[in-house]
Motif scaffolding. Structure first.
Motif, PDB file in Angstrom:
ATOM      1  N   GLY A  12       0.789  -1.218   0.000  1.00 13.85           N
ATOM      2  CA  GLY A  12       0.000   0.000   0.000  1.00 13.85           C
ATOM      3  C   GLY A  12       0.820   1.266   0.000  1.00 13.85           C
ATOM      4  O   GLY A  12       0.381   2.281   0.553  1.00 13.85           O
ATOM      5  N   GLY A  13       2.009   1.217  -0.620  1.00 13.64           N
ATOM      6  CA  GLY A  13       2.734   2.452  -0.887  1.00 13.64           C
ATOM      7  C   GLY A  13       2.076   3.178  -2.035  1.00 13.64           C
ATOM      8  O   GLY A  13       1.015   2.777  -2.535  1.00 13.64           O
ATOM      9  N   ILE A  14       2.711   4.245  -2.503  1.00 13.53           N
ATOM     10  CA  ILE A  14       2.079   5.041  -3.554  1.00 13.53           C
ATOM     11  C   ILE A  14       1.871   4.227  -4.821  1.00 13.53           C
ATOM     12  O   ILE A  14       0.841   4.368  -5.498  1.00 13.53           O
ATOM     13  N   ALA A  15       2.809   3.330  -5.162  1.00 14.75           N
ATOM     14  CA  ALA A  15       2.661   2.530  -6.382  1.00 14.75           C
ATOM     15  C   ALA A  15       1.492   1.571  -6.264  1.00 14.75           C
ATOM     16  O   ALA A  15       0.707   1.399  -7.211  1.00 14.75           O
ATOM     17  N   GLY A  16       1.350   0.919  -5.095  1.00 15.96           N
ATOM     18  CA  GLY A  16       0.253  -0.018  -4.914  1.00 15.96           C
ATOM     19  C   GLY A  16      -1.097   0.671  -4.916  1.00 15.96           C
ATOM     20  O   GLY A  16      -2.057   0.196  -5.541  1.00 15.96           O
ATOM     21  N   LEU A  17      -1.188   1.799  -4.214  1.00 14.57           N
ATOM     22  CA  LEU A  17      -2.447   2.542  -4.182  1.00 14.57           C
ATOM     23  C   LEU A  17      -2.828   3.048  -5.566  1.00 14.57           C
ATOM     24  O   LEU A  17      -3.996   2.959  -5.982  1.00 14.57           O
ATOM     25  N   ALA A  18      -1.835   3.576  -6.293  1.00 16.30           N
ATOM     26  CA  ALA A  18      -2.111   4.096  -7.636  1.00 16.30           C
ATOM     27  C   ALA A  18      -2.532   2.972  -8.577  1.00 16.30           C
ATOM     28  O   ALA A  18      -3.465   3.131  -9.377  1.00 16.30           O
ATOM     29  N   THR A  19      -1.858   1.831  -8.489  1.00 11.04           N
ATOM     30  CA  THR A  19      -2.215   0.687  -9.330  1.00 11.04           C
ATOM     31  C   THR A  19      -3.624   0.216  -9.030  1.00 11.04           C
ATOM     32  O   THR A  19      -4.429  -0.048  -9.936  1.00 11.04           O
ATOM     33  N   ALA A  20      -3.940   0.101  -7.745  1.00 14.95           N
ATOM     34  CA  ALA A  20      -5.271  -0.350  -7.357  1.00 14.95           C
ATOM     35  C   ALA A  20      -6.342   0.607  -7.868  1.00 14.95           C
ATOM     36  O   ALA A  20      -7.394   0.186  -8.370  1.00 14.95           O
ATOM     37  N   ALA A  21      -6.089   1.912  -7.761  1.00  8.45           N
ATOM     38  CA  ALA A  21      -7.066   2.899  -8.227  1.00  8.45           C
ATOM     39  C   ALA A  21      -7.301   2.779  -9.726  1.00  8.45           C
ATOM     40  O   ALA A  21      -8.455   2.804 -10.190  1.00  8.45           O
ATOM     41  N   LEU A  22      -6.223   2.651 -10.493  1.00  9.19           N
ATOM     42  CA  LEU A  22      -6.374   2.546 -11.951  1.00  9.19           C
ATOM     43  C   LEU A  22      -7.051   1.240 -12.350  1.00  9.19           C
ATOM     44  O   LEU A  22      -7.873   1.223 -13.276  1.00  9.19           O
ATOM     45  N   LEU A  23      -6.728   0.151 -11.664  1.00 10.10           N
ATOM     46  CA  LEU A  23      -7.386  -1.119 -11.981  1.00 10.10           C
ATOM     47  C   LEU A  23      -8.870  -1.056 -11.624  1.00 10.10           C
ATOM     48  O   LEU A  23      -9.714  -1.602 -12.337  1.00 10.10           O
ATOM     49  N   GLY A  24      -9.192  -0.389 -10.518  1.00 11.26           N
ATOM     50  CA  GLY A  24     -10.598  -0.197 -10.186  1.00 11.26           C
ATOM     51  C   GLY A  24     -11.310   0.589 -11.266  1.00 11.26           C
ATOM     52  O   GLY A  24     -12.444   0.269 -11.647  1.00 11.26           O
ATOM     53  N   ARG A  25     -10.638   1.603 -11.781  1.00 12.02           N
ATOM     54  CA  ARG A  25     -11.192   2.406 -12.870  1.00 12.02           C
ATOM     55  C   ARG A  25     -11.399   1.564 -14.123  1.00 12.02           C
ATOM     56  O   ARG A  25     -12.348   1.798 -14.890  1.00 12.02           O
ATOM     57  N   GLU A  26     -10.533   0.581 -14.311  1.00 14.71           N
ATOM     58  CA  GLU A  26     -10.638  -0.307 -15.474  1.00 14.71           C
ATOM     59  C   GLU A  26     -11.768  -1.313 -15.351  1.00 14.71           C
ATOM     60  O   GLU A  26     -12.102  -1.998 -16.311  1.00 14.71           O
ATOM     61  N   GLY A  27     -12.355  -1.419 -14.160  1.00 16.94           N
ATOM     62  CA  GLY A  27     -13.471  -2.340 -13.981  1.00 16.94           C
ATOM     63  C   GLY A  27     -13.151  -3.591 -13.189  1.00 16.94           C
ATOM     64  O   GLY A  27     -14.019  -4.453 -13.018  1.00 16.94           O
ATOM     65  N   TYR A  28     -11.928  -3.696 -12.691  1.00 20.74           N
ATOM     66  CA  TYR A  28     -11.573  -4.850 -11.874  1.00 20.74           C
ATOM     67  C   TYR A  28     -12.126  -4.690 -10.458  1.00 20.74           C
ATOM     68  O   TYR A  28     -12.253  -3.581  -9.931  1.00 20.74           O
ATOM     69  N   GLN A  29     -12.427  -5.813  -9.832  1.00 24.42           N
ATOM     70  CA  GLN A  29     -12.683  -5.853  -8.399  1.00 24.42           C
ATOM     71  C   GLN A  29     -11.321  -6.023  -7.728  1.00 24.42           C
ATOM     72  O   GLN A  29     -10.666  -7.044  -7.897  1.00 24.42           O
ATOM     73  N   VAL A  30     -10.918  -5.008  -6.958  1.00 25.10           N
ATOM     74  CA  VAL A  30      -9.545  -4.951  -6.465  1.00 25.10           C
ATOM     75  C   VAL A  30      -9.510  -5.003  -4.946  1.00 25.10           C
ATOM     76  O   VAL A  30     -10.253  -4.281  -4.263  1.00 25.10           O
ATOM     77  N   THR A  31      -8.607  -5.841  -4.442  1.00 23.49           N
ATOM     78  CA  THR A  31      -8.282  -5.864  -3.016  1.00 23.49           C
ATOM     79  C   THR A  31      -6.813  -5.513  -2.872  1.00 23.49           C
ATOM     80  O   THR A  31      -5.959  -6.107  -3.546  1.00 23.49           O
ATOM     81  N   LEU A  32      -6.523  -4.543  -2.018  1.00 17.52           N
ATOM     82  CA  LEU A  32      -5.141  -4.157  -1.751  1.00 17.52           C
ATOM     83  C   LEU A  32      -4.772  -4.618  -0.349  1.00 17.52           C
ATOM     84  O   LEU A  32      -5.496  -4.338   0.618  1.00 17.52           O
ATOM     85  N   LEU A  33      -3.634  -5.300  -0.228  1.00 11.73           N
ATOM     86  CA  LEU A  33      -3.156  -5.814   1.054  1.00 11.73           C
ATOM     87  C   LEU A  33      -1.888  -5.078   1.473  1.00 11.73           C
ATOM     88  O   LEU A  33      -0.903  -5.051   0.733  1.00 11.73           O
ATOM     89  N   GLU A  34      -1.917  -4.486   2.652  1.00  5.43           N
ATOM     90  CA  GLU A  34      -0.781  -3.747   3.196  1.00  5.43           C
ATOM     91  C   GLU A  34      -0.392  -4.332   4.555  1.00  5.43           C
ATOM     92  O   GLU A  34      -1.251  -4.504   5.428  1.00  5.43           O
ATOM     93  N   ALA A  35       0.898  -4.626   4.732  1.00  3.65           N
ATOM     94  CA  ALA A  35       1.361  -5.275   5.955  1.00  3.65           C
ATOM     95  C   ALA A  35       1.316  -4.348   7.172  1.00  3.65           C
ATOM     96  O   ALA A  35       1.120  -4.810   8.303  1.00  3.65           O
ATOM     97  N   GLN A  36       1.512  -3.051   6.962  1.00  2.00           N
ATOM     98  CA  GLN A  36       1.563  -2.113   8.072  1.00  2.00           C
ATOM     99  C   GLN A  36       0.146  -1.660   8.476  1.00  2.00           C
ATOM    100  O   GLN A  36      -0.810  -1.848   7.729  1.00  2.00           O
ATOM    101  N   PRO A  37       0.023  -1.049   9.648  1.00  2.00           N
ATOM    102  CA  PRO A  37      -1.305  -0.593  10.078  1.00  2.00           C
ATOM    103  C   PRO A  37      -1.883   0.519   9.214  1.00  2.00           C
ATOM    104  O   PRO A  37      -3.098   0.737   9.214  1.00  2.00           O
ATOM    105  N   GLU A  38      -1.001   1.253   8.506  1.00  2.00           N
ATOM    106  CA  GLU A  38      -1.457   2.329   7.651  1.00  2.00           C
ATOM    107  C   GLU A  38      -0.812   2.212   6.279  1.00  2.00           C
ATOM    108  O   GLU A  38       0.288   1.654   6.149  1.00  2.00           O
ATOM    109  N   VAL A  39      -1.469   2.751   5.284  1.00  2.00           N
ATOM    110  CA  VAL A  39      -0.890   2.770   3.942  1.00  2.00           C
ATOM    111  C   VAL A  39       0.152   3.882   3.856  1.00  2.00           C
ATOM    112  O   VAL A  39       0.215   4.759   4.707  1.00  2.00           O
ATOM    113  N   GLY A  40       0.943   3.842   2.805  1.00  2.00           N
ATOM    114  CA  GLY A  40       1.956   4.876   2.582  1.00  2.00           C
ATOM    115  C   GLY A  40       3.320   4.327   2.252  1.00  2.00           C
ATOM    116  O   GLY A  40       4.069   4.914   1.483  1.00  2.00           O
ATOM    117  N   GLY A  41       3.685   3.186   2.866  1.00  2.00           N
ATOM    118  CA  GLY A  41       5.004   2.615   2.592  1.00  2.00           C
ATOM    119  C   GLY A  41       6.111   3.572   2.971  1.00  2.00           C
ATOM    120  O   GLY A  41       6.134   4.122   4.075  1.00  2.00           O
TER     121      GLY A  41
END
Length: 534
Positions: A12-41
C-alpha cells in the motif's frame, strides 16, 4: 487468458495505491493488502508531541506526472492538493566555503549566481539546461511511459535521429558529462546531485539523467500543504472511490499459482496467502496479482524457486541504491538559517560515494546530507513557534548497520550517524544551539527498511539507476514464469521516485491492455475497447 475481473495488489505504498485505483477504474474488483497498520510505505508519517513528520519522500518534482495521474481518475492535482512552489527550491551548503548557494524559482537568478562563482558559466549552463529539456521531453514521450514489451514503438524518426547522442548519454557518466560544461566543483556538485534521487552516484549514473536538472531549474520544486501524507491520503481516497478494498495489517506470505494450458509458462497466478491482523492465515483468489512490494522480496520470498523470474543469482549481479539513516527532530524555536530543502555537500565526493558503493563499504564521515524544514512553508507540521527537521544521511545499503529508535534508543551506529549529522548542520549552517533545542528525536536505519518494508539490502530507494538497471535493462513489470503476475513500484520500470511509481501503475494497465505505446494514456482513463489481456 482474457476476461480477468478480480485483482489483488500487494503493498500500500504510492505505487500499490495508484495501481489499485487505476485497476478499479478499469473495472476490476480490487483488493489491496498492506502489511503495516497504515498505507503509505516509504511515504509514511510519524507524529509526536505536536510535531508531524513525513518519513520518506519530500520533493514534489515532475508536477505534470502527478496531474496526469489524477486526470486519469477524472480529477486533477489542483483539486486534490494545495501546492506551493518553493523559492528557493533548495539551499546548498559546501564543506570548504562559508557562503551557501540558493537555487531559485527564477532560473535567471540562479544562473546569475553561478556566473559569480564561475565567469562564463551562465551561457554554458543555459546550453546544459537546453540539453536537459530536450532529453526530458524525449524520455517522457518515448521511454518513461513504455513497458518495453515491444521495441517497435521506439523506432521513430525522432529517436533514430538522436540515436548516436542517446547512446553517448547512456554510456557516459553524469559527472564527466557535466565537466564538459563547467569546471567549478560547487556547480558540478549541484548539477550532479540528482543522481542521489536515482539511488546512484554521479560517477556511475548515465548522463541521460542530466534531464533531472530540467526539473530543478525549469519546472521548479513544489510542496503539498499538509505534507506528502496528503498525497497518499488523496490517492487512497480515489482508490476507495473506485471500489478498491484496502486491507491493512495483512502480511502476504505467498503468491499462489495453478496450472494452465496457456503458454509459455503453463502456470498462472491464482491469488495470495496472507496473515491477517489477528494472526490467522487467509487466502484470497484473484485473476491477476500485482506486487508493488520490493521486487527482491516478491521474487525470492513469495514465489517458489521454479516460478522466480529474478532468482537470488540474478540479484547477486545487481547494484542496490544507498541505505540511509533518517533523523526526525522536533526543535524549539525557528531555524531561518535553513530553507525548506537544504543540502550539505562534502568536498571529497569521490570518497563520499566510494564509501557507499565500493566492494568494502563504510559510513562516510562527514557525509553529504539532506535536510527538510517543512515549517518554512507549512505551519501545520509543528507547534506554534517551533520547527521540525527531517534529515537523510546516505550510507551503504547494509542492515547490519542497525535500526533506529525514539529518543536515542536506536542502535549505536545509527545514533552516532544522527549525532554527527546534527553537529554538521549546526556548524555548517551556523546554528550553534541546535542540539540543545531538540525536544523530539526519532531515527530510522537500514535494518528498519529491511524489516518493515522488506527492502532489498535495506536500501532506502531500490535498485540504483546505473546503466544495466535503467530503462529497458531494469526489471520488467511482468513475470516471465507466472501468467497474470505483474509488478509496480521503484524496483521495476520506469524506476525510483514518486512520479516514477505513478507511471509504473499506469504501465500495469498498459501491460494488461496489450498497449505497447510510449505515450501517456488518454485522460480520463477509459474502459478498454476489448477485454483485458493478462
Amino acid at each position: 487468458m482474457t476476461g480477468a475481473t478480480t485483482a489483488v495488489v500487494i503493498g500500500g505504498g504510492i505505487a500499490g495505491l495508484a495501481t489499485a485505483a487505476l485497476l478499479g477504474r478499469e473495472g476490476y474488483q480490487v483488493t489491496l493488502l498492506e502489511a503495516q497498520p497504515e498505507v503509505g510505505g516509504r511515504a509514511g508519517s510519524w507524529e509526536h508531541a505536536g510535531f508531524r513528520f513525513d518519513t520518506g519522500p519530500s520533493w514534489y518534482l515532475m508536477p505534470e506526472v502527478f496531474d496526469h495521474f489524477f486526470k486519469l481518475l477524472g480529477t486533477s492535482a489542483a483539486e486534490q492538493l494545495e501546492l506551493r512552489r518553493l523559492d528557493p527550491g533548495y539551499r546548498v551548503f559546501f564543506e570548504k566555503h562559508d557562503d551557501s548557494l540558493d537555487i531559485h524559482a527564477d532560473r535567471e537568478r540562479t544562473l546569475a549566481a553561478f556566473e559569480l562563482i564561475e565567469p562564463g558559466s551562465r551561457a554554458a549552463i543555459a546550453r546544459y539546461l537546453a540539453s536537459a529539456k530536450d532529453t526530458y521531453r524525449m524520455a517522457t514521450s518515448r521511454f518513461l511511459y513504455g513497458t518495453f514489451a515491444s521495441y517497435r514503438p521506439l523506432l521513430t524518426r525522432d529517436v533514430l535521429r538522436r540515436s548516436g547522442r542517446l547512446a553517448r548519454l547512456l554510456l557516459q557518466p553524469l559527472d564527466r558529462f557535466i565537466g564538459r560544461y563547467v569546471s567549478d566543483h560547487r556547480i558540478r556538485q549541484v548539477l550532479g546531485y540528482p543522481a542521489v534521487f536515482l539511488g546512484s552516484s554521479p560517477y556511475a549514473t548515465p548522463s541521460m539523467y542530466h534531464l533531472m536538472s530540467h526539473l530543478d531549474f525549469e519546472d521548479g520544486v513544489y510542496y503539498p500543504l499538509g505534507g506528502f501524507t496528503e498525497v497518499i491520503a488523496s490517492i487512497a481516497r480515489l482508490a476507495e472511490g473506485e471500489g478498491v478494498q484496502i486491507v491493512t495489517d495483512a502480511t502476504v506470505t505467498a503468491i499462489t499459482v495453478e496450472s494452465t494450458d496457456e503458454k509459455p509458462s503453463g502456470v498462472r497466478a491464482s491469488g495470495v496467502r496472507y496473515v491477517d491482523a489477528v494472526g490467522i492465515e487467509q487466502h484470497i483468489a484473484a485473476d491477476i496479482v500485482v506486487s508493488a512490494a520490493d521486487l527482491h522480496h516478491t521474487e525470492t520470498q513469495l514465489l517458489q524457486p521454479e516460478h522466480q523470474s529474478y532468482p537470488e543469482s540474478w540479484w547477486n549481479t545487481r547494484v542496490a541504491g544507498p541505505g540511509a539513516v533518517l533523523v526526525m527532530l522536533g526543535v524549539r524555536g525557528h531555524i531561518p538559517e535553513l530553507a525548506h530543502h537544504s543540502l550539505f555537500f562534502t568536498d571529497d565526493w569521490r570518497d563520499n560515494f566510494g564509501r557507499i558503493f565500493s566492494d568494502t563499504p563504510s559510513i562516510p564521515t562527514p557525509a553529504s546530507i539532506y535536510v527538510c524544514r517543512p515549517g518554512a512553508t507549512d505551519d501545520s507540521v509543528a507547534p506554534d513557534g517551533d520547527e521540525n527537521l527531517f534529515v537523510l544521511v546516505p550510507l551503504p545499503a547494509d542492515p547490519s548497520i542497525g535500526g533506529g529508535g525514539v529518543a536515542g534508543t536506536g542502535d549505536d551506529a545509527v545514533e552516532k550517524v544522527a549525532d554527527d549529522a546534527i553537529r554538521q548542520i549546526s556548524e555548517w549552517a551556523g546554528i550553534p544551539d541546535l542540539a540543545d533545542r531538540i525536544v523530539v528525536r526519532k531515527t530510522v536505519g537500514p535494518a528498519d527498511f529491511a524489516d518493515t518494508l522488506n527492502s532489498w539490502k535495506g536500501s532506502a530507494l531500490g535498485p540504483a539507476h546505473v546503466l544495466k538497471q535503467s530503462a529497458f535493462l531494469r526489471g520488467k513489470n511482468v513475470s516471465s514464469k507466472v501468467q497474470g503476475l505483474l509488478y509496480a513500484g521503484s524496483s521495476t520500470v520506469p524506476g525510483i521516485g514518486l512520479p516514477m511509481c505513478l507511471i509504473s501503475a499506469e504501465l500495469v494497465v498498459k501491460r494488461l491492455r496489450g498497449d505497447v505505446s510510449t505515450t501517456p494514456l488518454p485522460e480520463p482513463l477509459r474502459e478498454p475497447v476489448s477485454e483485458p489481456l493478462r
